[in-house]
Design an enzyme around this catalytic site. Structure first.
Site, PDB file in Angstrom:
ATOM      1  CD1 TRP A  54      -2.177  -2.205   2.091  1.00  0.00           C
ATOM      2  CD2 TRP A  54      -2.966  -1.249  -0.008  1.00  0.00           C
ATOM      3  NE1 TRP A  54      -3.067  -2.854   1.495  1.00  0.00           N
ATOM      4  CE2 TRP A  54      -3.554  -2.738   0.493  1.00  0.00           C
ATOM      5  CE3 TRP A  54      -3.249  -0.866  -1.306  1.00  0.00           C
ATOM      6  CZ2 TRP A  54      -4.708  -3.050  -0.367  1.00  0.00           C
ATOM      7  CZ3 TRP A  54      -4.113  -1.130  -2.253  1.00  0.00           C
ATOM      8  CH2 TRP A  54      -4.867  -2.649  -1.694  1.00  0.00           C
ATOM      9  CG  ASP A  67      -3.296   4.136   4.223  1.00  0.00           C
ATOM     10  OD1 ASP A  67      -4.438   3.884   4.946  1.00  0.00           O
ATOM     11  OD2 ASP A  67      -3.197   3.460   2.881  1.00  0.00           O
ATOM     12  CE  LYS A  80      -8.404  -2.961   3.902  1.00  0.00           C
ATOM     13  NZ  LYS A  80      -7.740  -2.006   3.229  1.00  0.00           N
TER      14      LYS A  80
HETATM   15  C1  LIG Z   1      -7.165  -2.041   2.067  1.00  0.00           C
HETATM   16  C2  LIG Z   1      -6.167  -0.788   2.104  1.00  0.00           C
HETATM   17  C3  LIG Z   1      -6.032   0.260   1.151  1.00  0.00           C
HETATM   18  C4  LIG Z   1      -6.812   0.098  -0.242  1.00  0.00           C
HETATM   19  O1  LIG Z   1      -8.165   0.683   0.249  1.00  0.00           O
HETATM   20  P1  LIG Z   1      -9.031   0.883  -1.022  1.00  0.00           P
HETATM   21  O2  LIG Z   1     -10.236   1.590  -0.233  1.00  0.00           O
HETATM   22  O3  LIG Z   1      -9.459  -0.261  -1.569  1.00  0.00           O
HETATM   23  O4  LIG Z   1      -8.406   1.919  -2.110  1.00  0.00           O
HETATM   24  C5  LIG Z   1      -4.832   1.056   1.386  1.00  0.00           C
HETATM   25  N1  LIG Z   1      -4.217   1.318   2.240  1.00  0.00           N
HETATM   26  C6  LIG Z   1      -4.384   0.143   3.139  1.00  0.00           C
HETATM   27  C7  LIG Z   1      -3.146   0.379   4.468  1.00  0.00           C
HETATM   28  C8  LIG Z   1      -5.253  -0.773   3.058  1.00  0.00           C
HETATM   29  O5  LIG Z   1      -5.417  -1.469   4.179  1.00  0.00           O
END
Ligand SMILES: *Cc1c(COP(=O)(O)O)cnc(C)c1O
Length: 355
Positions: free
Chosen positions: A100, A168, A192
């Site tokens: 990511w 993030d 998540k």
């Molecule tokens: C799942 C995830 C993403 C991707 O997220 P999307 O909403 O599908 O773009 C980005 N960063 C992390 C840390 C993730 O776990």
């Protein structure tokens, strides 16, 4: 019977969120309309998004005079592009802790220079690398607080002020109390720990907004435009935001301290068990283990088949590791109960009798 869901995302949410969302699909607020058909400009939905934005700040301990919360589309992945689009002028620093963060890096590289300040690539991303002191030349530092695929997590953050710190937090937001005021921009795809897939939360320090690139060509990618439009620059993801609100209320009534205590108990129990048996190989370095995603492999295919058999038997679902690293991953998001983790550890014990 409902399966135990250890999936990495979209993932488990509190049962009360499922039930209340289901009711709202049939009749929202007793208005005689479904949440799926109401106008995003209706009074009922305005109240939803206002409360949800307020709760995001409240749970982070941030004031709305200093920060602003948005619900956007496009997932965390769109933020990989919007961040450099808005804030990268000459050079940004990124920490590379896996897939990511690499995706975030490659989007930023299309705008201007990126320096990878620290990386754990050499260890196969089993560890959170130490972060060296940062010089004042960077537009911002970006990091990924929890690495969903590898099961690693930052347990402390570097002091980088006055350089803006951007994170993030997609897979560990609200899993633990955190000093959110250290960050200038926090983002997370909802699916998540916040709500169903569809919306993405972005919390930005107002002082950072003042440094938005003035040459932004696309309104839809411009944070300042989203703020000005009160997060309704275009039709927001009404249902996803509503279900997220239900979960934010659940978080508030539980308190982040209690959520963390439960998460810590779940993760400790699971790590203790996977450390116990030599046919289970933990993936992440002990110093960097995540309390949200526990990653491991099994030493041979016979043992793996045995484990799969018992998981199936006990309705344990969602343990398959990410396609890039293989193996197994148990995601212990907020709504997953300690009883579910106990069923998984009992399963390990059971398999151990047969290996
Ligand atoms: C799942 C995830 C993403 C991707 O997220 P999307 O909403 O599908 O773009 C980005 N960063 C992390 C840390 C993730 O776990």
């Amino acid at each position: 019977m409902k399966k135990l869901n250890f999936g990495a995302g979209p993932c488990i949410l509190p049962q009360s969120v499922f039930e209340e969302s289901a009711k709202a699909v049939l009749d929202f607020n007793g208005d005689g309309l479904s949440i799926l058909e109401i106008s995003h400009r209706s009074k009922s939905f305005e109240a939803v998004i206002d409360e949800a934005r307020q709760l995001l700040l409240e749970l982070m301990g941030l004031s709305d005079s200093e920060y602003v919360a948005l619900f956007l589309h496009g997932g965390a992945s769109l933020q990989f592009a919007m961040i450099p689009y808005n804030f990268l002028r000459s050079k940004a620093a990124y920490v590379d802790t896996g897939v990511w963060s690499q995706k975030a890096i490659s989007e930023a590289q299309t705008i201007a220079a990126v320096e990878v300040l620290a990386s754990s690539k050499e260890s196969g991303y089993r560890i959170i690398p130490p972060i060296p002191p940062i010089s004042a030349e960077f537009d911002y530092l970006h990091l990924t607080t929890n690495n969903t695929i590898y099961g690693t997590q930052f347990h402390q953050f570097p002091e980088v002020a006055p350089i803006p710190l951007i994170a993030d937090m997609s897979s560990d937001i609200f899993s633990t109390p955190r000093d959110y005021s250290k960050f200038d921009l926090i983002y997370a795809g909802a699916q998540k720990n916040i709500g169903p897939a569809g919306t993405t939360i972005v919390v930005i320090k107002r002082s950072l907004l003042e440094s938005t690139n003035s040459v932004n060509r696309f309104k839809i990618l411009d944070y300042a435009q989203h703020v000005k439009a009160d997060s309704m620059l275009n039709t927001p993801t009404v249902f996803s935001i509503y279900a997220s609100l239900l979960n934010l209320r659940w978080l508030k009534s539980n308190t982040l301290e209690a959520i963390y205590a439960a998460n810590d108990e779940k993760a400790s129990l699971l790590y203790k068990t996977i450390d116990l048996f030599d046919w289970i190989k933990p993936f992440a370095d002990p110093s960097s283990r995540s309390i949200m995603n526990v990653t491991f492999t099994i030493d041979n295919s016979d043992h793996a088949a045995l484990f799969d058999h018992y998981c199936n038997k006990y309705d344990i679902h969602g343990l398959k590791g990410h396609r890039l690293v293989g193996g197994y991953r148990a995601s212990l998001y907020n709504a997953l109960s300690i009883e579910s983790v106990k069923r998984l550890t009992d399963t390990f014990e059971e398999v151990n009798k047969h290996v």
